[in-house]
Design an enzyme around this catalytic site. Structure first.
Site, PDB file in Angstrom:
ATOM      1  N   SER A 122      -2.505 -23.871   6.509  1.00 50.17           N
ATOM      2  CA  SER A 122      -1.045 -23.851   6.419  1.00 50.17           C
ATOM      3  C   SER A 122      -0.498 -22.445   6.650  1.00 50.17           C
ATOM      4  CB  SER A 122      -0.581 -24.385   5.064  1.00 50.17           C
ATOM      5  OG  SER A 122      -1.210 -23.682   4.002  1.00 50.17           O
ATOM      6  N   HIS A 177       2.092 -18.701   1.918  1.00 50.38           N
ATOM      7  CA  HIS A 177       2.934 -19.145   3.028  1.00 50.38           C
ATOM      8  C   HIS A 177       3.953 -18.082   3.401  1.00 50.38           C
ATOM      9  CE1 HIS A 177       2.129 -23.640   1.926  1.00 50.38           C
ATOM     10  NE2 HIS A 177       1.090 -23.054   2.500  1.00 50.38           N
TER      11      HIS A 177
END
Length: 267
Positions: A122, A177
């Site tokens: 991710s 992230h």
């Protein structure tokens, strides 16, 4: 969204590295069911000087759904990026992005979350989101929310997505992230500067020459983008993957009131 530009960039088959990476991530996930290799790949703030973990944590996935959603999210933007930059070049970018993101995560984590570990692709997703979000903002400064009169700066769309995922998906790493997104923004805004820490083009071409027997084995239904064909990489204009649209306001702009009617977009 122009999906054909993502799934078949330039009218070509899917990109080789992108397709191979999806298969490789799946293979590693299945292998981990037999041999617990992911235990040596997850990244924590204590792993700052462990180059193996810094490079490999995006390859480890903790569940099938973790793997599935990361692969689905990554394949589109990475496929497009590879077609614009070259296959080996893209592989180097992914590795450098993982290491830089991992170092930032470890540095900040020493104080903020010393015992938290991360794994999964991710981070690569958000690096690609940041890169294309910034590139797209130059052509379409504002993103219109479908079915409404609202719009917000396109460059912030990956950040909005990050916040929504952090709120609604339990257990995700906001900071992992976030740092990956910042790396994507940096690459998009300072691509020539970022390239200074990469191997020069002639070295990548030498690598391709040495790997030619392996490249010849790549099936015809995927496309290997050679470095020598990327000579216009620095001068090529970015092409939008979104359908052209008119500029939209950043707030609800009421239409002129008509007799007997009601302004659209209001209660």
């Amino acid at each position: 969204m122009n999906w054909s530009a993502i799934t078949s960039p330039n009218g070509q088959p899917p990109s080789a590295l992108t397709t191979g990476l999806a298969a490789f991530l799946t293979l590693l996930f299945l292998l981990n069911k037999i041999i617990p290799i992911f235990d040596a790949m997850t990244l924590s703030p204590q792993s700052m000087f462990n180059i193996g973990r810094l490079s490999n944590y995006p390859l480890a996935h903790l569940s099938f759904f973790h793997l599935f959603f990361n692969v689905i999210s990554l394949m589109g933007p990475l496929n497009l990026f590879e077609s614009q930059h070259g296959t080996v070049h893209t592989g180097v970018v992914l590795n450098l992005a993982a290491v830089i993101t991992g170092l930032l995560y470890c540095l900040f984590g020493r104080l903020a979350y010393p015992d938290a570990s991360v794994a999964g692709a991710s981070g690569w997703c958000f690096t690609m989101f940041g890169y294309f979000g910034l590139k797209e903002s130059a052509l379409h400064p504002r993103y219109h929310i479908p079915g409404s009169n609202f719009a917000f700066p396109t460059v912030l769309s990956p950040l909005v997505l990050l916040i929504l995922i952090s709120i609604f998906v339990p257990g995700v790493s906001f900071w992992g992230h976030f740092f990956a997104l910042m790396v994507g923004y940096f690459i998009g805004s300072k691509e020539k500067v970022f390239r200074k820490i990469m191997p020069p083009s002639w070295i990548i071409q030498k690598i391709e020459e040495k790997a030619e027997p392996l490249i010849a084995l790549i099936p015809s239904w995927v496309k290997f983008y050679r470095e020598k064909d990327m000579t216009e990489r620095d001068t090529q204009k970015y092409s939008s993957v979104f359908v052209a649209e008119d500029s939209l306001p950043l707030h609800n702009a009421p239409e002129p009131t008509r007799t007997g009617g009601r302004v659209l977009g209001t209660a």
